[in-house]
Design a protein around this motif. Structure first.
Motif, PDB file in Angstrom:
ATOM      1  N   LEU A  48       0.838  -1.197   0.000  1.00 31.23           N
ATOM      2  CA  LEU A  48       0.000   0.000   0.000  1.00 31.23           C
ATOM      3  C   LEU A  48       0.876   1.252   0.000  1.00 31.23           C
ATOM      4  N   LYS A  49       0.567   2.185  -0.907  1.00 29.83           N
ATOM      5  CA  LYS A  49       1.374   3.395  -1.049  1.00 29.83           C
ATOM      6  C   LYS A  49       0.499   4.635  -0.958  1.00 29.83           C
ATOM      7  N   LEU A  50       1.045   5.662  -0.343  1.00 31.74           N
ATOM      8  CA  LEU A  50       0.403   6.979  -0.261  1.00 31.74           C
ATOM      9  C   LEU A  50       1.309   7.959  -0.990  1.00 31.74           C
ATOM     10  N   ILE A  51       0.797   8.551  -2.070  1.00 25.28           N
ATOM     11  CA  ILE A  51       1.617   9.393  -2.930  1.00 25.28           C
ATOM     12  C   ILE A  51       1.068  10.813  -2.936  1.00 25.28           C
ATOM     13  N   GLY A  52       1.927  11.788  -2.650  1.00 21.01           N
ATOM     14  CA  GLY A  52       1.553  13.192  -2.734  1.00 21.01           C
ATOM     15  C   GLY A  52       1.613  13.665  -4.177  1.00 21.01           C
TER      16      GLY A  52
END
Length: 400
Positions: free
Chosen positions: A3-7
């Protein structure tokens, strides 16, 4: 992939590193706000729009078996959803430049020494004492707390020593950057995506602990219903305030104790109650003068105390009867390591308060303050005595 959170920036895909774009295209679920999702019209997987409580999103992501990417604006760990998601999930965070970084880059100034706060989705209550006197301030805004409303708020506290920079749609095609006086900013309209920087251009008024009594608006002609400077200073010390303390001031009158408490507990919350409407009006006037913004209500304690959050410190300048009820509520609501400070003028009130605190299981420290002030008489000097005051500080016993 995990799981990735990308700005992501306001210019969409152009703000992404090629690797980030690849991760997004290879994922099966793309989560984000409406604006972030619109940057990927041809995305082949399932799009999930963030709406409602984040707790529901977290539960869904915990159960999700497919590869998922969450999109967020700018730096997700900077007043964003990143801190909550990272606390609840195993997630990798890849930030973009925050709007604050972009704004300071536009004006060519460092920002590590700026005071940064957010009114995005938050009340502006308490902002006055938080920023008063700061040289450089950055504010994250929203549609309700727009630059023009911020200007009106600051002007109501006389903070005319600040000029303002507003950066709109930073990094996007509709980017616009302008400087304003607060009076100019109050009359202007702005895009909903903006950030405000305040810079001090002149010295404003300032006050040290122990503001002179004469500085406060007081009841006329019957002056004197104020916690005197010397007693106020001793009482504030006894309250053991921290920067983030939640404080109650019962019987606030001129607001002198609440105002000085607000200047110490800048990041906390102050709640005051006063039974006399005329005194409450003086309190509100003094709040504006001394640039403090807290909740001050009309009522006779213990009424309305249920509207306040549990306190770290309570100051009681007067009870006008019903002392046991007031102290019982204060003791039951007092947070761990909190302090109640009561000022008593008479030995009867001292005895009653001490007995009630003992009955409630609190330990007390009592100080008798006898203060005299110098006063000229012809070419000589004599002393005028103020009323002796008993300062009672009560705390829960150690280990309770």
């Amino acid at each position: 992939m995990g799981l990735k959170l990308i700005g992501i920036g306001d210019d969409g895909i152009q703000s992404l590193l090629p690797m980030y774009e690849t991760w997004i295209q290879e994922s099966e679920v793309l989560v984000g706000g409406k604006r972030q999702l619109s940057f990927f019209p041809d995305y082949a997987g399932e799009k999930v729009m963030i709406q409602g409580k984040l707790s529901a999103l977290v539960e869904r992501l915990k159960e999700e078996q497919r590869e998922a990417v969450v999109l967020a604006s700018g730096d997700p760990l900077f007043y964003g959803i990143g801190s909550y998601l990272a606390r609840e999930l195993e997630i990798e965070v890849y930030p973009y430049v925050s709007s604050i970084q972009l704004a300071f880059a536009k004006i060519g100034e460092r920002w590590h020494d700026a005071y940064v706060t957010s009114v995005h989705g938050r009340s502006m209550k308490g902002l006055a004492q938080k920023i008063d006197g700061k040289e450089k301030i950055a504010l994250l805004t929203d549609a309700e707390h727009s630059p023009n409303r911020i200007a009106s708020y600051l002007l109501s506290f006389g903070m005319t020593e600040y000029k303002a920079f507003v950066g709109e749609n930073l990094g996007g095609e509709q980017e616009r950057c302008r400087w304003f006086s607060l009076e100019e900013m109050e009359k202007e309209e702005f895009s909903s995506l903006n950030v405000v920087i305040l810079k001090k251009t002149a010295e404003g008024p300032s006050w040290s602990i122990g503001i002179e009594d004469e500085e406060f608006a007081q009841r006329k002609p019957d002056k004197g219903l104020i916690t005197k400077k010397e007693i106020r200073t001793l009482s504030l010390s006894a309250m053991r305030l921290k920067e983030n303390s939640i404080v109650w001031d019962i019987g606030t009158c001129t607001g002198s104790m609440a105002i000085e408490a607000a200047k110490i507990a800048r990041e906390g919350q102050i709640f005051a109650i006063e039974k006399n409407e005329a005194d409450l009006e003086n309190c509100l006037e003094n709040m504006k003068k001394f640039r403090t913004d807290f909740i001050a209500v009309h009522g006779k304690a213990p009424e309305r105390l249920d509207e306040f959050p549990d306190p770290d410190a309570v100051f009681i300048g007067g009870t006008a009867g019903g002392m046991e009820d007031i102290l019982s509520i204060c003791c039951s609501r007092l947070r761990v390591n909190g302090t109640i400070v009561l000022n008593a003028v008479t030995i009867e009130n001292l005895a009653e308060a001490a007995a009630i605190f003992k009955k409630l299981g609190l330990q007390t420290d009592i100080t008798l303050a006898q203060v005299s002030r110098s006063k000229p008489i012809l070419n000589l000097t004599r002393f005028d005595a103020l009323n002796p005051i008993y300062i009672i500080a009560a705390r829960h016993k150690e280990g309770e």
